[in-house]
Design an enzyme around this catalytic site. Structure first.
Site, PDB file in Angstrom:
ATOM      1  N   TYR A   1      45.681  15.495  13.974  1.00  0.00           N
ATOM      2  CA  TYR A   1      45.422  14.431  14.959  1.00  0.00           C
ATOM      3  C   TYR A   1      44.602  13.310  14.314  1.00  0.00           C
ATOM      4  O   TYR A   1      44.942  12.126  14.425  1.00  0.00           O
ATOM      5  CB  TYR A   1      44.692  15.027  16.161  1.00  0.00           C
ATOM      6  CG  TYR A   1      44.431  14.045  17.280  1.00  0.00           C
ATOM      7  CD1 TYR A   1      45.447  13.680  18.162  1.00  0.00           C
ATOM      8  CD2 TYR A   1      43.164  13.499  17.473  1.00  0.00           C
ATOM      9  CE1 TYR A   1      45.211  12.781  19.190  1.00  0.00           C
ATOM     10  CE2 TYR A   1      42.918  12.603  18.507  1.00  0.00           C
ATOM     11  CZ  TYR A   1      43.947  12.253  19.367  1.00  0.00           C
ATOM     12  OH  TYR A   1      43.702  11.369  20.388  1.00  0.00           O
TER      13      TYR A   1
ATOM     14  N   ALA B   1      44.422  12.587  11.193  1.00  0.00           N
ATOM     15  CA  ALA B   1      45.238  11.915  10.174  1.00  0.00           C
ATOM     16  C   ALA B   1      46.180  10.896  10.806  1.00  0.00           C
ATOM     17  O   ALA B   1      46.362   9.793  10.277  1.00  0.00           O
ATOM     18  CB  ALA B   1      46.027  12.950   9.375  1.00  0.00           C
TER      19      ALA B   1
ATOM     20  N   LYS C   1      45.726   9.225  13.600  1.00  0.00           N
ATOM     21  CA  LYS C   1      44.970   8.082  14.118  1.00  0.00           C
ATOM     22  C   LYS C   1      44.457   7.214  12.961  1.00  0.00           C
ATOM     23  O   LYS C   1      44.428   5.980  13.062  1.00  0.00           O
ATOM     24  CB  LYS C   1      43.821   8.561  15.009  1.00  0.00           C
ATOM     25  CG  LYS C   1      44.279   9.291  16.260  1.00  0.00           C
ATOM     26  CD  LYS C   1      45.177   8.434  17.157  1.00  0.00           C
ATOM     27  CE  LYS C   1      45.434   9.071  18.510  1.00  0.00           C
ATOM     28  NZ  LYS C   1      46.292   8.246  19.387  1.00  0.00           N
TER      29      LYS C   1
ATOM     30  N   ILE D   1      37.644  11.161  26.895  1.00  0.00           N
ATOM     31  CA  ILE D   1      37.991  10.523  28.166  1.00  0.00           C
ATOM     32  C   ILE D   1      38.685  11.566  29.030  1.00  0.00           C
ATOM     33  O   ILE D   1      39.490  12.348  28.527  1.00  0.00           O
ATOM     34  CB  ILE D   1      38.984   9.350  27.931  1.00  0.00           C
ATOM     35  CG1 ILE D   1      38.429   8.326  26.940  1.00  0.00           C
ATOM     36  CG2 ILE D   1      39.388   8.707  29.251  1.00  0.00           C
ATOM     37  CD1 ILE D   1      37.455   7.347  27.508  1.00  0.00           C
TER      38      ILE D   1
ATOM     39  N   THR E   1      41.504  12.698  30.984  1.00  0.00           N
ATOM     40  CA  THR E   1      42.919  12.359  31.186  1.00  0.00           C
ATOM     41  C   THR E   1      43.662  13.683  31.385  1.00  0.00           C
ATOM     42  O   THR E   1      43.095  14.754  31.137  1.00  0.00           O
ATOM     43  CB  THR E   1      43.527  11.682  29.938  1.00  0.00           C
ATOM     44  OG1 THR E   1      43.584  12.653  28.884  1.00  0.00           O
ATOM     45  CG2 THR E   1      42.717  10.483  29.476  1.00  0.00           C
TER      46      THR E   1
END
Lengths: 249, 73
Positions: free
Chosen positions: A152, A154, A156, A184, A186
């Site tokens: 994840y 990597a 971004k 956040i 979600t």
């Protein structure tokens, strides 16, 4: 005359949905996602639902993206002036469990989908050189580390590397920026934050508590506007103080 | 649930696992293993498990029973 609009991927839920709702007050949108029913539900939450377009596309299937987007644009006589990439999946695993297949899956959804979309939107015969604004929803994990977030992080970081170089390449026609949220609430994170143990540990780390989707959407709304006309190539952290907190837990 | 034992063996880096074995006694057990189990239950079986559920469990067999019981709901 074509209709000018903004494409939001990941618009079915979470941050993407909130951005869509906020921008729908003054923009025409293309709501991108893999589930048409969920996109239709987002559209109903928007201002003037009837004017927004739905683009059903599974971004994991990268090779289908380009044609699917081009057909949508041409059939509806659209021109896309903004692209906000919110679509993303998260995987948490040991590095020893990472293999090419699961690495490719998350890179397809989080990163390669964006390169396909941008490349397509920059072609004069598809979008008539109208793309003025690109915003990636990255993550603080693009800059910092956490156990199990190997792939994840990597994806971004890859988005943010792309962001800086194309900000230079596409200036002065297109501004490109990244927003890096911390935790956040979600649908993607709901399960984790419903977990009392994880929630308690997380709250200790966030001086301003867990974030809401509006906290990210408000910054996106500013960055996409002309008020940000001299801002490009930047990473903006929105994390309630998470990454500057070095208190003893 | 056919692959449950295989998946657990892979996660815990052993050839096979038995119902009676204690989760915390595996050399490869760590905080990320429990997160991986939570993620596996969600992605492979569409089941929500929480950390506090896992903290109450001792053995592989108890974990399987938890997943089985949630799968039936």
């Amino acid at each position: 005359m074509s209709q000018s609009c903004i494409l939001v991927t990941g618009a079915s839920s979470g941050i993407g949905q909130k951005i869509a709702i906020q921008l729908s007050k003054y923009e025409t949108l293309i709501l991108g996602g893999k589930n048409a029913a969920k996109l239709a539900a987002t559209r109903e939450l928007c201002e003037n639902p009837a004017k927004h377009h739905i683009w059903e596309c599974d971004l994991e299937n990268v090779s289908s993206i380009r044609q699917s987007l081009e057909v949508l644009i041409q059939h509806n006589n659209l021109s896309v002036h903004g692209f906000i990439h919110c679509a993303g999946m998260m995987k948490v695993m040991h590095m020893r469990s990472v293999d090419y297949q699961n690495a490719l899956q998350i890179f397809n959804v989080n990163f390669f989908s964006a390169t396909e979309i941008i490349s397509s939107l920059l072609k004069k015969k598809i979008n008539d050189a109208k793309l003025a604004n690109i915003i990636f929803i990255s993550a603080i994990l693009a800059q910092y580390g956490a156990k199990g977030h190997n792939l994840y992080s990597a994806t971004k970081a890859a988005l943010d590397g792309l962001m800086r170089s194309i900000a230079v390449e596409l200036a002065p026609n297109t501004r490109v920026n990244s927003v890096l949220p911390g935790g956040i609430r979600t649908p993607m994170s709901e399960h984790a934050y419903n977990d009392p143990v994880i929630l308690e540990n997380t709250l200790k780390e966030y001086p301003l508590g867990i974030g809401e989707t509006a906290d990210v959407a408000n910054l996106v709304e500013f960055l996409i506007s002309d008020k940000a006309k001299w801002i490009t190539g930047q990473q903006f952290i929105v994390d309630g103080g998470r990454t500057i907190n070095i208190s003893n837990k | 649930m056919d692959n449950f034992y295989e998946k657990m063996a892979e996660l815990l880096e052993v050839d096979k696992v038995e119902d009676s074995e204690v989760l915390k006694d595996f050399e490869a057990w760590d905080s990320l293993t429990s997160l991986s189990i939570i993620a596996m239950a969600d992605s492979d079986y569409n089941i929500k498990i929480y950390t506090e559920d896992l903290l109450k469990l001792e053995t592989i067999g108890e974990l399987k029973s938890l997943i089985d019981s949630k799968a039936k709901k």
